[in-house]
Each structure stands twice: as structure tokens, then as C-alpha cells.
Design an enzyme around this catalytic site. Sequence first.
Site, mmCIF file in Angstrom:
data_model
loop_
_atom_site.group_PDB
_atom_site.id
_atom_site.type_symbol
_atom_site.label_atom_id
_atom_site.label_comp_id
_atom_site.label_asym_id
_atom_site.label_seq_id
_atom_site.Cartn_x
_atom_site.Cartn_y
_atom_site.Cartn_z
ATOM 1 N N ALA A 165 -16.569 49.836 43.154
ATOM 2 C CA ALA A 165 -16.440 48.578 42.408
ATOM 3 C C ALA A 165 -14.970 48.191 42.331
ATOM 4 O O ALA A 165 -14.093 48.980 42.679
ATOM 5 C CB ALA A 165 -16.993 48.740 41.000
ATOM 6 N N LYS A 166 -14.687 47.003 41.905
ATOM 7 C CA LYS A 166 -13.323 46.574 41.608
ATOM 8 C C LYS A 166 -13.400 45.390 40.682
ATOM 9 O O LYS A 166 -14.389 44.639 40.689
ATOM 10 C CB LYS A 166 -12.582 46.173 42.885
ATOM 11 C CG LYS A 166 -11.085 46.274 42.777
ATOM 12 C CD LYS A 166 -10.607 47.716 42.960
ATOM 13 C CE LYS A 166 -9.117 47.849 42.842
ATOM 14 N NZ LYS A 166 -8.660 49.182 43.238
ATOM 15 N N GLY A 167 -12.358 45.211 39.887
ATOM 16 C CA GLY A 167 -12.286 44.052 39.022
ATOM 17 C C GLY A 167 -10.914 43.418 39.136
ATOM 18 O O GLY A 167 -9.961 44.057 39.602
#
Length: 427
Positions: A116-118
Site C-alpha cells: 500500500a502507499k498513501g
Amino acid sequence: MTLLQTPAVSLAPQHTSALEDAQAQLAEAVAGLGYDEGTHAMLSKSRRELTVSIPLRRDDGSTQVLAGYRVQHNISRGPAKGGLRYSPQVTLDEVRALAMWMTWKCALLDVPYGGAKGGIALDPRLYSTPELERITRRYTSEILPIIGPQQDIPAPDVGTDERTMAWIMDTYSVSQGHTVPGVVTGKPLSLGGSLGRASATSRGVVHIATAALRGEGIAVAGSTAAIQGFGKVGRDAARFLAQEGALVVAVSDQYGAIHNAAGLDIEALAAHVDTTGSVVGFGSADAFAANDLLELDVDVLVPAAVEGVIHEGNAGRIRARIVVEGANGPTSRDADAILASNGVLVAPDILANAGGVIVSYFEWVQANQSYRWEARDVEARLEERMLAAWASVNEHARAHDLTLRAAATRLAVARVTEAHRLRGLYP
Ligand code: NAD
């Protein structure tokens, strides 16, 4: 700390975007592994993408609305895992690429996570601490439905740090009515952070750099290194390389670069950066154009800043023997081919900078066990995993005549595909 004026270094022109590079790496792995189009489609698409608006009440009473993202690329091997970036360059496509690389990194290092990444598109230097706290808490509350210790676990990245993680943990915990330390990693030690987490990415970079040097028949003591970026990754990478006896002859940040052929005094430089906010102006070194750092004649080049800095326009001028990717995606796919044909060994990001996610995994395990490991245990286990991955990637590359990046990506993609196969397709 004195905040500096406008950055003197602009981003290198990107010839391909991070997402194009990530997709091209996946396509090559899928073709090499002989997978079908359906499998390729499953691996190339994010599982979930959330775009949020973050209304901010500024200190002067005005309101501003920021754009934030959280992308979960794949969750077949476990909860989604990946950093949170605060930078003006953040876009949904950049976050998609970074999330995909997290999937491969976790699979390659065999930590039980997806990727994931934000990100939030903002320059954190332009906001006060109370404003950053409000932004972080509102972003957290907007992405609340998809995060959690068994769902998706953020960590620091460019422009964020352990304080950001403390705010996320607190906001999430308040929503649950009890303290949930496992919702983030990279927390302050006093809130359940792991010993060795803050420097873990850099330690991993240096384990790979020293293994690569030895593999190339170059003694680590007396070898030369240049490091782009003097943030969370670059600073400790410089420190640990110097501790191994390497001469760190040049470092840069977004404001400029400095050089000393006899090797920089990293501890003195770190103190200078703590006081002034930049490597620029450090007394015992010469200033030079920051982009030239990439082209220095050194044994090891560590890009530890942003993606796309080695591209088709400068790859032919890279003189380092070894590139160890501290940053995610610093080398474009065109540059990769040029470096390979020029005999430059590239230790790819999904391997070289995996130390952070490995110790994040240890932090999460410690949170679940409510038990703190000793620093020496953390560091021994980190080294063991990094060197095991280095050995298996090299073996695969040799056996199939691949670059280290192609070998690492194939190994990772095969593991994720195996998880899909074993779980089957619902319904
Ligand atoms: P950071 O914000 O702490 O530091 C970034 C550094 O890069 C700063 O010194 C900044 O001045 C410099 N910089 C920015 N643009 C530059 C340019 N064009 N030229 C030279 N220097 C420039 O970020 P970080 O956490 O050290 O992350 C750096 C890279 O490492 C990113 O690609 C990130 O995704 C990757 N990474 C970080 C971690 C981690 O644990 N922090 C883990 C894995 C990968």
C-alpha cells in the site's frame, strides 16, 4: 532549526513516470514467468484506491482543501503495508506505483503483508506543526474505514516522521475507544516503536552496498560513495557506510551538494544539517551542482531522495560501479537498460531499501506480542533477512541471466501469484 528558502534543486525531468516504470517492470516479469493476460490484469490493478479531500482550517482562520490518497495494491499475502508521503509532487499515479513496489518488496523479503502507499499533495515546510497535526488527523479519519492493524498499516516516508505516526495512532485509537499500537509502524519508541526502526532502511541499504562491493571484489574500507538525499534514509546510510570504512565523498539534498575527496565527516555534517536545515554551507567541503552528484566517479552511488532521478538523459554518464537504490524508483526503465549495458550493477529498490519494512514487520509483531525486543535482536534478524534476499536474488539472476531488478521482480511476482492461486478466486 533555520528553515531554508526556496529549494535550489529541481526534480530531474522524468522521461517515464513512476507508474509507467512500475507497470513495465511487472509486464517484463509476467512475460518472463509465462503468466496469462488475466493474471497480468490482476497484478497490474490496485485492489482498492481511496481519494479524499482534506479540509484544513489554517492558522490565519482561512480554509484550504488538500488532496489525499491511500492505495492498497494487493492484500493477498496479508494486511496492506506502506508509507505515507507528504510532498507537492504526490499524485494518485505516483501513489499507485509506490503501492505496487511495496507489494513486490514485502513478497521478496517474505514479510506477510500486501502493498500500500498513501500521500497528501502538500509541501510540509509551508505548514505549522498544529496545521500538520490537523491535516494528519483529518486524513486519518477520512481513510479510517480501510486502515487497521489487520487491514492496512501506514509508516513514515518522504515528508513524514514518527510524530506523524503518533498522530495517526492516536486518531485511530480514539475512534476505537482503546489504544491500537499496531495500526502504524515507525512510531516513537515510547509509544511502542521498535528499537532500530528509525535507521532500519539505511542499515539495510548498507548491508546490500557492502555485499555488492565484496561481490565486485572491492574492499569496503577505502571504497568511495556518493549519496543523494540526506533525509531519514540518506543520512544514516552515509553514517553506516562511513562506520564501515567507506569514504562518503559527496552528499546532496534538495538545496545543493557538497564534496570532499578525503571523505566527509558525517557526524559533523549531521550536526550542521540539524542546525541549518541543509548540507549546503558545510565548512569542510566544496559546493557543487547537485545533479552532478549522480555522475561522480565512485564505487557506490546511493540515490536516497525521489524517483526518476536516473533517466535516459543522464544514465550514460553514470560512472559509479554500483548503484544501491535507497529511494523507491530512482531509475527509469530506459536508464535501467543503459546502466545494464554499461556494466553498472544496480541493487534494486525492492531489495535495497527493504530494511524499513522488515523492521516495521518486527515492530508490528512486537505490538501484537506487547513485548519489546533488544536492539541486537532486531539488527541481527534484519541483517539475516537482507543477506538471504540478496543471495536468492543473485542466484536467480545468475541462473536466468537477468539483471538484479528483473530477478527480484520475478521472484516477488511469483510469490504473489502463488498466493492468488492457493486462495482461489472468489466467488
Ligand atoms: P526524507 O523526506 O526524510 O528525505 C528526503 C531527502 O531527499 C531530503 O534530504 C531532501 O532534501 C532530499 N531531496 C529531495 N529532492 C531532492 C533532489 N531532487 N535532489 C537531491 N536531494 C533531494 O525522505 P526519506 O524517508 O529519506 O525517503 C527517501 C526515499 O527513500 C524515498 O524514495 C522513500 O520512498 C524511500 N524509502 C524510505 C523509507 C523510510 O523508511 N523512510 C523506506 C524505504 C524507502
